[in-house]
Scaffold this motif. Structure first.
Motif, PDB file in Angstrom:
ATOM      1  N   GLY A   1      42.299  27.323  41.613  1.00 51.18           N
ATOM      2  CA  GLY A   1      41.196  28.047  40.988  1.00 51.18           C
ATOM      3  C   GLY A   1      41.583  29.508  40.868  1.00 51.18           C
ATOM      4  O   GLY A   1      42.468  29.974  41.592  1.00 51.18           O
ATOM      5  N   GLN A   2      40.976  30.234  39.948  1.00 49.80           N
ATOM      6  CA  GLN A   2      41.285  31.669  39.836  1.00 49.80           C
ATOM      7  C   GLN A   2      40.782  32.415  41.054  1.00 49.80           C
ATOM      8  O   GLN A   2      41.313  33.446  41.431  1.00 49.80           O
ATOM      9  CB  GLN A   2      40.672  32.264  38.565  1.00 49.80           C
ATOM     10  CG  GLN A   2      41.231  31.695  37.281  1.00 49.80           C
ATOM     11  CD  GLN A   2      42.723  31.906  37.131  1.00 49.80           C
ATOM     12  OE1 GLN A   2      43.312  32.767  37.781  1.00 49.80           O
ATOM     13  NE2 GLN A   2      43.348  31.122  36.286  1.00 49.80           N
ATOM     14  N   ASN A   3      39.713  31.904  41.638  1.00 53.90           N
ATOM     15  CA  ASN A   3      39.175  32.516  42.850  1.00 53.90           C
ATOM     16  C   ASN A   3      38.555  31.411  43.688  1.00 53.90           C
ATOM     17  O   ASN A   3      37.343  31.192  43.659  1.00 53.90           O
ATOM     18  CB  ASN A   3      38.136  33.579  42.466  1.00 53.90           C
ATOM     19  CG  ASN A   3      37.524  34.231  43.689  1.00 53.90           C
ATOM     20  OD1 ASN A   3      38.020  34.068  44.808  1.00 53.90           O
ATOM     21  ND2 ASN A   3      36.450  34.948  43.490  1.00 53.90           N
TER      22      ASN A   3
ATOM     23  N   LEU B   1      46.854  42.125  45.962  1.00 56.98           N
ATOM     24  CA  LEU B   1      46.380  43.487  46.248  1.00 56.98           C
ATOM     25  C   LEU B   1      46.264  44.285  44.947  1.00 56.98           C
ATOM     26  O   LEU B   1      45.341  45.055  44.766  1.00 56.98           O
ATOM     27  CB  LEU B   1      47.363  44.174  47.216  1.00 56.98           C
ATOM     28  CG  LEU B   1      47.209  45.680  47.407  1.00 56.98           C
ATOM     29  CD1 LEU B   1      45.877  46.017  48.077  1.00 56.98           C
ATOM     30  CD2 LEU B   1      48.371  46.265  48.239  1.00 56.98           C
ATOM     31  N   GLN B   2      47.218  44.157  44.069  1.00 55.72           N
ATOM     32  CA  GLN B   2      47.316  44.833  42.754  1.00 55.72           C
ATOM     33  C   GLN B   2      47.746  46.295  42.831  1.00 55.72           C
ATOM     34  O   GLN B   2      48.618  46.719  42.088  1.00 55.72           O
ATOM     35  CB  GLN B   2      46.019  44.724  41.915  1.00 55.72           C
ATOM     36  CG  GLN B   2      45.391  43.328  41.828  1.00 55.72           C
ATOM     37  CD  GLN B   2      46.242  42.274  41.140  1.00 55.72           C
ATOM     38  OE1 GLN B   2      47.364  42.536  40.749  1.00 55.72           O
ATOM     39  NE2 GLN B   2      45.732  41.052  41.045  1.00 55.72           N
ATOM     40  N   ALA B   3      47.114  47.089  43.723  1.00 53.63           N
ATOM     41  CA  ALA B   3      47.510  48.506  43.810  1.00 53.63           C
ATOM     42  C   ALA B   3      47.082  49.067  45.159  1.00 53.63           C
ATOM     43  O   ALA B   3      46.163  48.540  45.792  1.00 53.63           O
ATOM     44  CB  ALA B   3      46.847  49.301  42.689  1.00 53.63           C
TER      45      ALA B   3
ATOM     46  N   SER C   1      51.537  38.371  47.640  1.00 52.39           N
ATOM     47  CA  SER C   1      50.608  39.187  46.867  1.00 52.39           C
ATOM     48  C   SER C   1      51.084  39.412  45.439  1.00 52.39           C
ATOM     49  O   SER C   1      52.224  39.072  45.095  1.00 52.39           O
ATOM     50  CB  SER C   1      50.427  40.534  47.576  1.00 52.39           C
ATOM     51  OG  SER C   1      49.227  41.147  47.169  1.00 52.39           O
ATOM     52  N   ASP C   2      50.193  39.955  44.625  1.00 45.73           N
ATOM     53  CA  ASP C   2      50.538  40.393  43.263  1.00 45.73           C
ATOM     54  C   ASP C   2      50.335  41.897  43.167  1.00 45.73           C
ATOM     55  O   ASP C   2      49.383  42.438  43.739  1.00 45.73           O
ATOM     56  CB  ASP C   2      49.604  39.758  42.218  1.00 45.73           C
ATOM     57  CG  ASP C   2      49.791  38.258  42.070  1.00 45.73           C
ATOM     58  OD1 ASP C   2      50.811  37.740  42.545  1.00 45.73           O
ATOM     59  OD2 ASP C   2      48.906  37.616  41.487  1.00 45.73           O
ATOM     60  N   ILE C   3      51.229  42.544  42.420  1.00 45.54           N
ATOM     61  CA  ILE C   3      51.153  44.001  42.240  1.00 45.54           C
ATOM     62  C   ILE C   3      51.281  44.312  40.749  1.00 45.54           C
ATOM     63  O   ILE C   3      52.115  43.726  40.060  1.00 45.54           O
ATOM     64  CB  ILE C   3      52.319  44.691  42.994  1.00 45.54           C
ATOM     65  CG1 ILE C   3      52.198  44.494  44.515  1.00 45.54           C
ATOM     66  CG2 ILE C   3      52.433  46.179  42.627  1.00 45.54           C
ATOM     67  CD1 ILE C   3      51.071  45.246  45.188  1.00 45.54           C
TER      68      ILE C   3
HETATM   69  N1  SAH Z   1      43.162  34.705  39.517  1.00 46.85           N
HETATM   70  C1  SAH Z   1      44.324  35.129  40.119  1.00 46.85           C
HETATM   71  C2  SAH Z   1      45.523  35.260  39.219  1.00 46.85           C
HETATM   72  C3  SAH Z   1      45.381  35.955  37.943  1.00 46.85           C
HETATM   73  S1  SAH Z   1      46.784  36.160  36.948  1.00 46.85           S
HETATM   74  C4  SAH Z   1      43.978  36.398  40.835  1.00 46.85           C
HETATM   75  O1  SAH Z   1      42.921  36.920  40.689  1.00 46.85           O
HETATM   76  O2  SAH Z   1      44.783  36.846  41.586  1.00 46.85           O
HETATM   77  C5  SAH Z   1      48.088  36.536  38.073  1.00 46.85           C
HETATM   78  C6  SAH Z   1      48.464  37.957  38.175  1.00 46.85           C
HETATM   79  O3  SAH Z   1      48.884  38.478  36.941  1.00 46.85           O
HETATM   80  C7  SAH Z   1      47.362  38.878  38.618  1.00 46.85           C
HETATM   81  O4  SAH Z   1      47.127  38.841  39.988  1.00 46.85           O
HETATM   82  C8  SAH Z   1      47.892  40.219  38.170  1.00 46.85           C
HETATM   83  O5  SAH Z   1      48.710  40.823  39.133  1.00 46.85           O
HETATM   84  C9  SAH Z   1      48.746  39.887  36.954  1.00 46.85           C
HETATM   85  N2  SAH Z   1      48.112  40.314  35.708  1.00 46.85           N
HETATM   86  C10 SAH Z   1      46.954  39.892  35.175  1.00 46.85           C
HETATM   87  N3  SAH Z   1      46.692  40.555  34.029  1.00 46.85           N
HETATM   88  C11 SAH Z   1      47.700  41.424  33.834  1.00 46.85           C
HETATM   89  C12 SAH Z   1      47.998  42.405  32.826  1.00 46.85           C
HETATM   90  N4  SAH Z   1      47.176  42.627  31.809  1.00 46.85           N
HETATM   91  N5  SAH Z   1      49.144  43.120  32.940  1.00 46.85           N
HETATM   92  C13 SAH Z   1      49.984  42.903  33.988  1.00 46.85           C
HETATM   93  N6  SAH Z   1      49.747  42.019  34.960  1.00 46.85           N
HETATM   94  C14 SAH Z   1      48.623  41.287  34.893  1.00 46.85           C
END
Ligand code: SAH
Ligand code: SF4
Ligand code: F3S
Length: 429
Positions: free
Chosen positions: A197-199, A258-260, A296-298
């Protein structure tokens, strides 16, 4: 439709990979077989991703490469499914009139009907509530691990993200559907499920929330490991941490984007947590589950990200010591709030920041892996890699290569002899 063939190419995340398994399931139940080259196919499906511009470009060039096949074989059906299909809709058919059908992520349950009726209508991208209830005849390639959808869509509207526009409103799949699917997987010999799921943390069906869902499915016989992606930090509850700690089937790994590191940027991103709040959750996770792996995602180069903001991401990575990350350059996506923000960062700076993040994390990942040398790990054998090594994964989702052969699906104890940046090597004890 006996003897007919389908070629499918998938872009994007696990959700899309799983949607492809479901589309293949539908077509197999109608008598289709999969082929590995577009030119051998009666139906070509591109299951597309729209998360970043590059993902869409990749798909568009693949699409260009098969255009000529239609001229040679007019009865060939070309289908574009997935997130880019939904996002572009009619515009895609205008750009590429040789496309037969456009099918959004919400509409893959009607793929069978479209093919069977040789539908005149081309575009299927309206919200379809059936998706959460439909019993897909899924065709899984793997026979140890399986993806299982528990929630569709997303309501979070992170400022950079197209997913709320491509996958629609958040809908939880009924508990009984999920339970029955996993029960069947257990009976078929699958050992691990990953709930998708996305969340996932906002799962709610009647009185069943996500931690309770985990508890209930852990009662299913045969399934030994349970994983889930993705967790939004704002919804990660103590109740979930408690279940992860106490339920032996729920694996010690969490993907927590985390993203940032800068609160100012997190706010602009509409992430709804501060760095301090995020850190507190990491601390609670580690206090309760000392061996947990956290990934994590950044995103780098979000609009208005100054050097100072970016430094906060660097210090966050240093402080948190993730086991691994996915890092991306910000890509402006149509319709999103971030695409309208001022203060775009130029591509050179984005590239430089991305390099810096990746280099730092590579060292962190390597040193984290090194700490596993000489430890004993439980691994689930997944199969053989291209080099012929048997491999499996630890409960923390790290890949371990073995020199001796073991059948896939077995859970064994190994001693880690050597740690590399991207994998571990072990011997069976
Ligand atoms: N639902 C998940 C995953 C979403 S997409 C979540 O909320 O974590 C996976 C990753 O892609 C995100 O976590 C983000 O880091 C990245 N992402 C999403 N949109 C983006 C964009 N416009 N530019 C760069 N990275 C992006
Ligand atoms: Fe996109 Fe945010 Fe939803 Fe994840 S939670 S899919 S990043 S909008
Ligand atoms: Fe996944 Fe890409 Fe859609 S990441 S949700 S396939 S936009």
């Amino acid at each position: 439709m006996k003897g007919k063939t389908v070629y499918i190419k998938t872009f994007g995340c696990q959700m899309n990979e799983h949607d492809s398994e479901r589309m293949l399931g539908i077509l197999y139940s109608m008598g289709f077989n999969e082929v590995d080259e577009p030119k051998k196919a009666d139906i070509i499906i591109f299951n597309t991703c729209a998360i970043r511009e590059k993902a869409e470009q990749k798909f568009m060039s693949s699409l260009g490469r098969i255009k000529h096949l239609k001229r040679r074989k007019p009865e060939l059906k070309i289908i574009v499914a997935g997130c880019s299909a939904k996002l572009q809709g009619e515009r895609l058919v205008n750009k590429a009139p040789f496309i037969d059908y456009i099918i959004g992520p919400d509409n893959i349950s009607i793929l069978g009907k479209i093919i069977e009726n040789n539908s005149e209508e081309k575009i299927f991208i309206d919200e379809n509530s059936e998706i959460a209830y439909f019993d897909f005849p899924t065709l899984r390639k793997d026979n140890v691990k399986a993806w299982v959808n528990i929630i569709y869509g997303c309501n979070n509207y992170c400022a950079y993200c197209v997913v709320p526009f491509t996958r629609g409103r958040e809908r939880s799949r009924p508990f009984e559907k999920i339970y029955n699917e996993i029960k069947r997987l257990g009976e078929e010999g699958f050992k691990e499920v990953t709930l998708l799921g996305q969340n996932v943390n906002s799962y709610q069906h009647e009185n069943i929330d996500f931690p309770l869902l985990l508890e209930k499915i852990s009662e299913i016989e045969g399934i030994e490991r349970i994983r889930f992606v993705t967790s939004h930090p704002k919804d990660l509850s103590e109740k979930l941490i408690y279940v992860m700690k106490n339920n032996p089937k729920v694996c010690e790994h969490i993907h927590l984007p985390l993203q940032a590191g800068s609160d100012r940027i997190l706010k602009l991103m509409n992430r709804k947590y501060s760095y301090e709040e995020y850190m507190r959750k990491i601390q609670t996770l580690r206090d309760n589950i000392p061996d947990i792996a956290i990934t994590s995602d950044i995103i780098v180069g979000f609009p208005q990200e100054s050097d100072e903001d970016f430094e906060k991401t660097i210090s966050a990575l240093t402080e948190i010591q993730f086991d691994g990350i996915f890092a991306f350059k910000f890509s402006a996506r149509p319709g999103t709030a971030a695409s309208k923000l001022e203060g775009k960062i130029n591509e050179d700076i984005k590239a430089k920041r991305l390099m810096e993040v990746l280099k730092l994390q590579d060292n962190i990942t390597e040193s984290k892996n090194k700490k596993l040398e000489d430890t004993i790990q439980e691994i689930l054998i997944e199969g053989e890699n291209e080099e012929g090594f048997t491999f499996g994964r630890t409960r923390t989702n790290k890949i371990v290569k073995l020199t001796s052969h073991f059948p896939s699906g077995k859970i064994i104890k190994v001693k880690i002899k050597k740690a590399n940046r991207h994998s571990l090597e072990g011997i069976v004890i």
